[in-house]
Design an enzyme around this catalytic site. Structure first.
Site, mmCIF file in Angstrom:
data_model
loop_
_atom_site.group_PDB
_atom_site.id
_atom_site.type_symbol
_atom_site.label_atom_id
_atom_site.label_comp_id
_atom_site.label_asym_id
_atom_site.label_seq_id
_atom_site.Cartn_x
_atom_site.Cartn_y
_atom_site.Cartn_z
ATOM 1 C CB SER A 64 -8.611 -2.007 4.028
ATOM 2 O OG SER A 64 -9.217 -2.939 3.371
ATOM 3 C CD GLU B 220 -4.302 12.477 0.378
ATOM 4 O OE1 GLU B 220 -4.359 12.015 -0.722
ATOM 5 O OE2 GLU B 220 -3.190 13.873 0.135
ATOM 6 N NE ARG C 275 -3.681 -1.992 0.313
ATOM 7 C CZ ARG C 275 -3.821 -3.497 -0.307
ATOM 8 N NH1 ARG C 275 -2.910 -4.071 -0.646
ATOM 9 N NH2 ARG C 275 -4.880 -4.693 0.309
HETATM 10 C C1 LIG Z 1 -15.309 -0.940 -1.393
HETATM 11 C C2 LIG Z 1 -13.958 -0.063 -1.700
HETATM 12 C C3 LIG Z 1 -13.290 -0.927 -1.806
HETATM 13 C C4 LIG Z 1 -11.629 -1.311 -1.454
HETATM 14 N N1 LIG Z 1 -11.055 -2.261 -2.166
HETATM 15 C C5 LIG Z 1 -9.370 -2.806 -1.886
HETATM 16 C C6 LIG Z 1 -8.587 -3.329 -2.234
HETATM 17 O O1 LIG Z 1 -9.037 -4.200 -1.879
HETATM 18 N N2 LIG Z 1 -6.993 -2.809 -2.248
HETATM 19 C C7 LIG Z 1 -7.084 -2.036 -2.503
HETATM 20 O O2 LIG Z 1 -5.599 -1.838 -2.528
HETATM 21 N N3 LIG Z 1 -7.998 -0.555 -2.482
HETATM 22 C C8 LIG Z 1 -9.080 -1.032 -2.019
HETATM 23 N N4 LIG Z 1 -9.658 0.544 -2.201
HETATM 24 C C9 LIG Z 1 -9.104 1.841 -1.892
HETATM 25 C C10 LIG Z 1 -9.426 2.075 -3.422
HETATM 26 O O3 LIG Z 1 -10.100 1.838 -3.911
HETATM 27 C C11 LIG Z 1 -8.617 2.218 -4.096
HETATM 28 O O4 LIG Z 1 -7.140 3.107 -3.526
HETATM 29 C C12 LIG Z 1 -8.305 2.761 -5.542
HETATM 30 O O5 LIG Z 1 -6.765 2.856 -5.859
HETATM 31 C C13 LIG Z 1 -8.189 4.980 -5.848
HETATM 32 O O6 LIG Z 1 -8.495 4.957 -6.947
HETATM 33 P P1 LIG Z 1 -9.932 6.705 -6.778
HETATM 34 O O7 LIG Z 1 -9.245 6.795 -8.175
HETATM 35 O O8 LIG Z 1 -10.931 6.233 -6.241
HETATM 36 O O9 LIG Z 1 -8.859 7.270 -5.625
HETATM 37 P P2 LIG Z 1 -9.263 8.859 -5.108
HETATM 38 O O10 LIG Z 1 -9.736 8.180 -4.295
HETATM 39 O O11 LIG Z 1 -9.361 9.733 -6.253
HETATM 40 O O12 LIG Z 1 -7.391 9.364 -4.940
HETATM 41 C C14 LIG Z 1 -7.182 8.900 -3.961
HETATM 42 C C15 LIG Z 1 -5.437 9.084 -3.991
HETATM 43 O O13 LIG Z 1 -4.745 9.377 -5.451
HETATM 44 C C16 LIG Z 1 -4.669 10.671 -6.087
HETATM 45 N N5 LIG Z 1 -4.528 9.963 -7.271
HETATM 46 C C17 LIG Z 1 -5.795 9.733 -7.936
HETATM 47 N N6 LIG Z 1 -5.616 9.888 -9.460
HETATM 48 C C18 LIG Z 1 -4.158 10.553 -9.528
HETATM 49 C C19 LIG Z 1 -3.793 10.197 -10.730
HETATM 50 N N7 LIG Z 1 -3.934 10.132 -12.077
HETATM 51 N N8 LIG Z 1 -2.549 11.148 -10.087
HETATM 52 C C20 LIG Z 1 -1.919 11.246 -8.991
HETATM 53 N N9 LIG Z 1 -2.030 11.171 -7.992
HETATM 54 C C21 LIG Z 1 -3.790 10.443 -7.913
HETATM 55 C C22 LIG Z 1 -5.746 11.399 -4.869
HETATM 56 O O14 LIG Z 1 -4.820 12.723 -4.730
HETATM 57 C C23 LIG Z 1 -5.795 11.101 -3.587
HETATM 58 O O15 LIG Z 1 -4.875 11.422 -3.127
HETATM 59 C C24 LIG Z 1 -10.943 0.399 -1.905
HETATM 60 C C25 LIG Z 1 -12.086 1.023 -1.432
HETATM 61 C C26 LIG Z 1 -13.567 0.697 -1.566
HETATM 62 C C27 LIG Z 1 -15.142 2.036 -1.979
#
Ligand SMILES: Cc1cc2nc3c(=O)[nH]c(=O)nc-3n(C[C@H](O)[C@H](O)[C@H](O)COP(=O)(O)OP(=O)(O)OC[C@H]3O[C@@H](n4cnc5c(N)ncnc54)[C@H](O)[C@@H]3O)c2cc1C
Length: 330
Positions: free
Chosen positions: A230, A328, A162
């Site tokens: 998580s 975050e 992570r």
């Molecule tokens: C129901 C559920 C289940 C999940 N299961 C998992 C799992 O099994 N494993 C896991 O690892 N995670 C899991 N997650 C967490 C999440 O899905 C991941 O971390 C995912 O990659 C976040 O993507 P996002 O586009 O929503 O990021 P965001 O929430 O929009 O952003 C997260 C961070 O990344 C930064 N960011 C976003 N896009 C970019 C970009 N293009 N360039 C630079 N920085 C960027 C943002 O500024 C922020 O700091 C889960 C979340 C939920 C809600």
């Protein structure tokens, strides 16, 4: 730029949140002028993908760039891997399905993770015995300090559990595209509990369907009950700490980690510390999954943050283990 952008439908917690300004990015050329505009107003700029790994404050005094860069292409080979290049704004799960549809297995264990492809490297997403690093080739990112576009290979991303290089410099690099390396001699990865009974000759679609089904049965659907998956990392502790817990609870989950350290289950610690189903205002710990903090309807960022602090203090007092929050606070 849209003033006073409403972000409530842009975060899976469903928290009420607004940004001073916001806009959608569909190509890299928009970034330099947008940053100049933000700088002229002395405002920070942050990217949001699916908002599935953030706890949003009610007001962000800055510019939110909603990542919308599209694109999916098979771009070549590297050794015995096929390379696919994906735009940062593409939905991660759609890409898992698309690669399988192209006859390119390899991402099936990571099915159903919400969010965008561009965010996947930020915390090196992982699930069911696989991490992004296992299928990663390189990425392109915009460097906000000098408006350059840089390529990062796997080593330069410094992936860990992570963790990545980018997580340590929040806001500096904006991921534009990710190139994945999918193995031509694919073999199923069935070591994780829940997948063990799948026949060794199963195809990737069967594994993906199983992962999707298990996840749907375990995790609350964020479209119904807001959450960010998580909420805490599984803590990695010194052996003495793990031994002290094992002396009291011989069957407590423990997994070997790097450098002789031990990975513990955050869900187990939270449940044993008595927080499963615990609520604080409209925020709560899921009664079904102790690692998932939920918005039971109308929760505020303060309620989520206070509940998280209560859990951290409770687990530290009971087990001497410091939990680290995954999403975050933005
Ligand atoms: C129901 C559920 C289940 C999940 N299961 C998992 C799992 O099994 N494993 C896991 O690892 N995670 C899991 N997650 C967490 C999440 O899905 C991941 O971390 C995912 O990659 C976040 O993507 P996002 O586009 O929503 O990021 P965001 O929430 O929009 O952003 C997260 C961070 O990344 C930064 N960011 C976003 N896009 C970019 C970009 N293009 N360039 C630079 N920085 C960027 C943002 O500024 C922020 O700091 C889960 C979340 C939920 C809600």
């Amino acid at each position: 730029m849209t003033p006073d952008l409403d972000l409530q439908r842009h975060n899976t917690f469903g928290l009420p949140a607004r940004a001073r300004f916001g806009t959608t990015i569909t190509h890299a050329g928009q970034l330099a002028p947008l940053l100049a505009e933000a700088a002229a107003m002395h405002l920070p700029l942050r990217v949001l993908g699916g908002g599935s790994n953030v706890v949003l404050r009610p007001h962000f005094e800055g510019v939110i760039a909603l990542m919308g860069i599209a694109g999916r292409d098979i771009v070549g080979t590297h050794g015995d891997h096929t390379l696919v290049q994906i735009g940062a704004g593409e939905n991660w799960h759609s890409i898992v399905e698309w690669t399988l549809g192209q006859g390119l297995p390899g991402l099936e264990n990571l099915a159903s993770i919400p969010g965008t492809v561009g965010a996947a490297p930020i915390q090196n997403i992982g699930a069911y015995g696989l991490e992004l690093v296992d299928r990663f080739h390189s990425l392109q990112a915009f460097d906000a300090t000098d408006n350059s576009i840089r390529s990062f290979d796997r080593d330069e991303c410094e992936f860990a559990y992570r963790q990545s290089f980018f997580k340590r410099a929040p806001g500096r690099f904006i991921v534009l595209s990710v190139t994945l390396a999918l193995p031509n001699d694919w073999r199923p990865n069935l070591a994780y509990p829940g997948l063990i009974d799948i026949p060794a000759d199963a195809d990737a679609k069967t594994i993906m369907d199983r992962v999707v089904a298990i996840r749907a049965s375990k995790l609350p659907d964020w479209r119904v009950t807001g959450n960010a998956g998580s909420f805490f990392h599984n803590p990695i502790v010194e052996p003495e700490v793990a031994q002290a817990i094992a002396a009291e609870f011989p069957s407590s989950p423990r997994y070997p980690a790097a450098d002789g350290r031990i990975k513990l289950s955050a869900a187990w610690l939270i449940e044993r510390a008595g927080f499963k189903g615990h609520t604080h205002g409209a925020a709560g710990v899921s009664p079904n999954h102790a690692l998932v903090v939920v918005n039971n309807g109308g929760a505020t960022q303060a309620e989520i943050t206070d509940l998280a602090a209560e859990i951290v203090a409770g687990v530290a007092a009971r087990f001497g283990v410091q939990l680290v929050q995954e999403p975050e606070l933005l």
